[in-house]
Motif scaffolding. Structure first.
Motif, PDB file in Angstrom:
ATOM      1  N   ILE A  84      37.513  33.102  56.757  1.00  0.00           N
ATOM      2  CA  ILE A  84      37.051  32.799  55.396  1.00  0.00           C
ATOM      3  C   ILE A  84      37.477  31.387  55.007  1.00  0.00           C
ATOM      4  CG2 ILE A  84      37.340  33.454  52.969  1.00  0.00           C
ATOM      5  CD1 ILE A  84      37.740  36.380  54.093  1.00  0.00           C
ATOM      6  N   ARG A  85      36.515  30.588  54.586  1.00  0.00           N
ATOM      7  CA  ARG A  85      36.827  29.208  54.190  1.00  0.00           C
ATOM      8  C   ARG A  85      37.516  29.205  52.829  1.00  0.00           C
ATOM      9  NH1 ARG A  85      32.900  25.153  53.463  1.00  0.00           N
ATOM     10  NH2 ARG A  85      34.548  23.745  54.074  1.00  0.00           N
ATOM     11  N   PRO A  86      38.418  28.273  52.599  1.00  0.00           N
ATOM     12  CA  PRO A  86      39.058  28.205  51.283  1.00  0.00           C
ATOM     13  C   PRO A  86      38.059  27.825  50.193  1.00  0.00           C
ATOM     14  CG  PRO A  86      40.233  26.863  52.908  1.00  0.00           C
ATOM     15  CD  PRO A  86      38.937  27.259  53.532  1.00  0.00           C
ATOM     16  N   CYS A  87      38.376  28.201  48.952  1.00  0.00           N
ATOM     17  CA  CYS A  87      37.584  27.782  47.795  1.00  0.00           C
ATOM     18  C   CYS A  87      37.574  26.257  47.730  1.00  0.00           C
ATOM     19  CB  CYS A  87      38.201  28.370  46.522  1.00  0.00           C
ATOM     20  SG  CYS A  87      37.411  27.797  45.007  1.00  0.00           S
ATOM     21  N   GLN A  88      36.411  25.689  47.449  1.00  0.00           N
ATOM     22  CA  GLN A  88      36.277  24.223  47.373  1.00  0.00           C
ATOM     23  C   GLN A  88      36.363  23.724  45.926  1.00  0.00           C
ATOM     24  OE1 GLN A  88      35.960  22.398  50.445  1.00  0.00           O
ATOM     25  NE2 GLN A  88      36.626  24.464  51.020  1.00  0.00           N
ATOM     26  N   GLU A  89      36.557  24.615  45.004  1.00  0.00           N
ATOM     27  CA  GLU A  89      36.574  24.276  43.564  1.00  0.00           C
ATOM     28  C   GLU A  89      35.395  23.362  43.223  1.00  0.00           C
ATOM     29  OE1 GLU A  89      40.227  22.664  41.970  1.00  0.00           O
ATOM     30  OE2 GLU A  89      39.729  23.357  39.953  1.00  0.00           O
ATOM     31  N   CYS A  90      34.231  23.766  43.728  1.00  0.00           N
ATOM     32  CA  CYS A  90      33.034  22.929  43.566  1.00  0.00           C
ATOM     33  C   CYS A  90      32.291  23.247  42.270  1.00  0.00           C
ATOM     34  CB  CYS A  90      32.093  23.147  44.754  1.00  0.00           C
ATOM     35  SG  CYS A  90      31.467  24.843  44.892  1.00  0.00           S
ATOM     36  N   GLY A  91      32.652  24.352  41.638  1.00  0.00           N
ATOM     37  CA  GLY A  91      31.949  24.746  40.407  1.00  0.00           C
ATOM     38  C   GLY A  91      30.609  25.409  40.695  1.00  0.00           C
ATOM     39  N   GLY A  92      30.331  25.660  41.958  1.00  0.00           N
ATOM     40  CA  GLY A  92      29.042  26.260  42.340  1.00  0.00           C
ATOM     41  C   GLY A  92      28.831  27.653  41.772  1.00  0.00           C
ATOM     42  N   CYS A  93      29.916  28.311  41.395  1.00  0.00           N
ATOM     43  CA  CYS A  93      29.792  29.672  40.841  1.00  0.00           C
ATOM     44  C   CYS A  93      29.815  29.675  39.319  1.00  0.00           C
ATOM     45  CB  CYS A  93      30.914  30.565  41.386  1.00  0.00           C
ATOM     46  SG  CYS A  93      32.586  30.046  40.921  1.00  0.00           S
ATOM     47  N   ASP A  94      29.968  28.498  38.706  1.00  0.00           N
ATOM     48  CA  ASP A  94      30.190  28.441  37.248  1.00  0.00           C
ATOM     49  C   ASP A  94      29.074  29.080  36.423  1.00  0.00           C
ATOM     50  OD1 ASP A  94      32.616  27.294  37.538  1.00  0.00           O
ATOM     51  OD2 ASP A  94      32.059  25.292  36.845  1.00  0.00           O
ATOM     52  N   GLY A  95      27.839  28.881  36.852  1.00  0.00           N
ATOM     53  CA  GLY A  95      26.726  29.405  36.042  1.00  0.00           C
ATOM     54  C   GLY A  95      26.268  30.784  36.460  1.00  0.00           C
ATOM     55  N   THR A  96      26.699  31.235  37.628  1.00  0.00           N
ATOM     56  CA  THR A  96      26.144  32.474  38.180  1.00  0.00           C
ATOM     57  C   THR A  96      27.193  33.533  38.508  1.00  0.00           C
ATOM     58  OG1 THR A  96      26.414  31.640  40.438  1.00  0.00           O
ATOM     59  CG2 THR A  96      24.298  31.188  39.345  1.00  0.00           C
ATOM     60  N   GLY A  97      28.411  33.081  38.753  1.00  0.00           N
ATOM     61  CA  GLY A  97      29.438  34.019  39.221  1.00  0.00           C
ATOM     62  C   GLY A  97      29.257  34.370  40.687  1.00  0.00           C
ATOM     63  N   ILE A  98      28.464  33.577  41.385  1.00  0.00           N
ATOM     64  CA  ILE A  98      28.231  33.843  42.814  1.00  0.00           C
ATOM     65  C   ILE A  98      28.645  32.613  43.607  1.00  0.00           C
ATOM     66  CG2 ILE A  98      26.462  34.287  44.581  1.00  0.00           C
ATOM     67  CD1 ILE A  98      24.940  35.848  42.353  1.00  0.00           C
ATOM     68  N   CYS A  99      29.471  32.821  44.621  1.00  0.00           N
ATOM     69  CA  CYS A  99      29.942  31.705  45.444  1.00  0.00           C
ATOM     70  C   CYS A  99      28.800  31.173  46.310  1.00  0.00           C
ATOM     71  CB  CYS A  99      31.092  32.178  46.336  1.00  0.00           C
ATOM     72  SG  CYS A  99      31.778  30.867  47.370  1.00  0.00           S
ATOM     73  N   ILE A 100      28.737  29.843  46.406  1.00  0.00           N
ATOM     74  CA  ILE A 100      27.632  29.274  47.179  1.00  0.00           C
ATOM     75  C   ILE A 100      27.983  29.095  48.665  1.00  0.00           C
ATOM     76  CG2 ILE A 100      26.608  28.086  45.197  1.00  0.00           C
ATOM     77  CD1 ILE A 100      27.837  25.465  46.331  1.00  0.00           C
ATOM     78  N   GLN A 101      29.238  29.314  49.024  1.00  0.00           N
ATOM     79  CA  GLN A 101      29.607  29.155  50.431  1.00  0.00           C
ATOM     80  C   GLN A 101      29.018  30.308  51.252  1.00  0.00           C
ATOM     81  OE1 GLN A 101      33.245  27.404  51.792  1.00  0.00           O
ATOM     82  NE2 GLN A 101      34.226  27.859  49.840  1.00  0.00           N
ATOM     83  N   GLU A 102      28.487  29.955  52.400  1.00  0.00           N
ATOM     84  CA  GLU A 102      27.865  30.971  53.251  1.00  0.00           C
ATOM     85  C   GLU A 102      28.775  31.246  54.436  1.00  0.00           C
ATOM     86  OE1 GLU A 102      23.829  30.073  54.218  1.00  0.00           O
ATOM     87  OE2 GLU A 102      23.314  29.701  52.108  1.00  0.00           O
ATOM     88  N   ASP A 103      29.650  32.200  54.283  1.00  0.00           N
ATOM     89  CA  ASP A 103      30.478  32.628  55.411  1.00  0.00           C
ATOM     90  C   ASP A 103      30.729  34.125  55.267  1.00  0.00           C
ATOM     91  OD1 ASP A 103      32.369  32.872  53.450  1.00  0.00           O
ATOM     92  OD2 ASP A 103      33.767  31.410  54.270  1.00  0.00           O
ATOM     93  N   ARG A 104      31.674  34.637  56.021  1.00  0.00           N
ATOM     94  CA  ARG A 104      31.813  36.096  56.081  1.00  0.00           C
ATOM     95  C   ARG A 104      32.494  36.701  54.845  1.00  0.00           C
ATOM     96  NH1 ARG A 104      33.228  38.325  61.840  1.00  0.00           N
ATOM     97  NH2 ARG A 104      32.437  40.206  60.814  1.00  0.00           N
ATOM     98  N   MET A 105      32.875  35.850  53.901  1.00  0.00           N
ATOM     99  CA  MET A 105      33.348  36.382  52.620  1.00  0.00           C
ATOM    100  C   MET A 105      32.225  37.167  51.940  1.00  0.00           C
ATOM    101  SD  MET A 105      36.012  36.677  50.675  1.00  0.00           S
ATOM    102  CE  MET A 105      36.192  37.380  49.026  1.00  0.00           C
ATOM    103  N   ARG A 106      30.984  36.823  52.298  1.00  0.00           N
ATOM    104  CA  ARG A 106      29.834  37.549  51.720  1.00  0.00           C
ATOM    105  C   ARG A 106      29.864  39.039  52.064  1.00  0.00           C
ATOM    106  NH1 ARG A 106      24.794  33.505  50.940  1.00  0.00           N
ATOM    107  NH2 ARG A 106      25.963  32.205  49.482  1.00  0.00           N
ATOM    108  N   GLU A 107      30.513  39.376  53.198  1.00  0.00           N
ATOM    109  CA  GLU A 107      30.645  40.793  53.568  1.00  0.00           C
ATOM    110  C   GLU A 107      31.736  41.477  52.749  1.00  0.00           C
ATOM    111  OE1 GLU A 107      31.520  41.026  57.824  1.00  0.00           O
ATOM    112  OE2 GLU A 107      30.233  39.289  58.122  1.00  0.00           O
ATOM    113  N   VAL A 108      32.685  40.655  52.297  1.00  0.00           N
ATOM    114  CA  VAL A 108      33.847  41.234  51.612  1.00  0.00           C
ATOM    115  C   VAL A 108      33.525  41.574  50.159  1.00  0.00           C
ATOM    116  CG1 VAL A 108      36.296  40.882  51.037  1.00  0.00           C
ATOM    117  CG2 VAL A 108      35.367  39.899  53.148  1.00  0.00           C
ATOM    118  N   TYR A 109      32.739  40.717  49.479  1.00  0.00           N
ATOM    119  CA  TYR A 109      32.476  40.938  48.041  1.00  0.00           C
ATOM    120  C   TYR A 109      31.978  42.350  47.725  1.00  0.00           C
ATOM    121  CZ  TYR A 109      32.908  35.848  47.315  1.00  0.00           C
ATOM    122  OH  TYR A 109      33.362  34.555  47.254  1.00  0.00           O
TER     123      TYR A 109
END
Ligand SMILES: Cc1cc2nc3c(=O)[nH]c(=O)nc-3n(C[C@H](O)[C@H](O)[C@H](O)COP(=O)(O)O)c2cc1C
Length: 151
Positions: free
Chosen positions: A46-71
């Protein structure tokens, strides 16, 4: 309804102390009729959070890795059991990366006021329990203080 118990192994050592503790916890949960699953975070890379703000408007992380299986598994879980050794007074990097990637869930719930992702009911599992299992190498007081739940 069957209780779903999700175990998250933070140690990089498969078969190590945290792993043994977690297996034992999950075996007990299974004996009590629960459905259990164990995820080995070290394998998910799992990649670390990039504090990119990509989830600010949606609550969904924009990083595409295996964390998507964990949510979805976190959302489905009635009990989340986390096992980690103490590494330099904290949890392991593998576990910390997973925790930080839950920032999008924090945004979703507390900033956007929306229910968590993939939750069957609007309220989610209000009574979800968290369990922290930990081991250390050093003797002395206060070793778990920084990593453990606030008292
Ligand atoms: C990088 C690293 C940092 C560690 N830092 C601590 C520490 O701050 N305090 C402590 O009591 N033990 C520390 N330890 C020891 C581990 O917590 C201990 O060996 C533990 O039993 C390992 O658990 P595991 O078998 O589940 O991986 C550290 C070990 C490593 C490899």
């Amino acid at each position: 309804m069957e209780i779903y118990v999700l175990g998250l192994l933070g140690s990089p050592r498969a078969g190590g102390n945290s792993d043994l503790l977690l297996d034992s916890f999950l075996a007990g949960a299974q004996e009590s009729g629960g459905e259990t699953e164990k995820l080995i975070l070290n394998e998910l890379q799992i990649r670390p959070c990039q504090e990119c703000g990509g989830c600010d408007g949606t609550g969904i992380c924009i990083q595409e890795d295996r964390m998507r299986e964990v949510y979805p598994k976190l959302e489905k879980a009635h009990i989340v059991a986390v096992a980690s050794p103490i590494f330099f007074s904290g949890v392991t990097a593998q576990l910390k990366a997973m925790i930080d990637r839950c920032q999008c869930n924090w945004v979703r719930r507390y900033r956007l006021g929306r229910p968590p992702q993939d939750t069957p009911s609007p309220q989610g599992h209000k009574d979800r329990l968290g369990v922290f299992l930990s081991v250390r190498g050093q003797m002395g007081r206060g070793i778990f203080d920084a990593a453990g739940p606030a008292r």
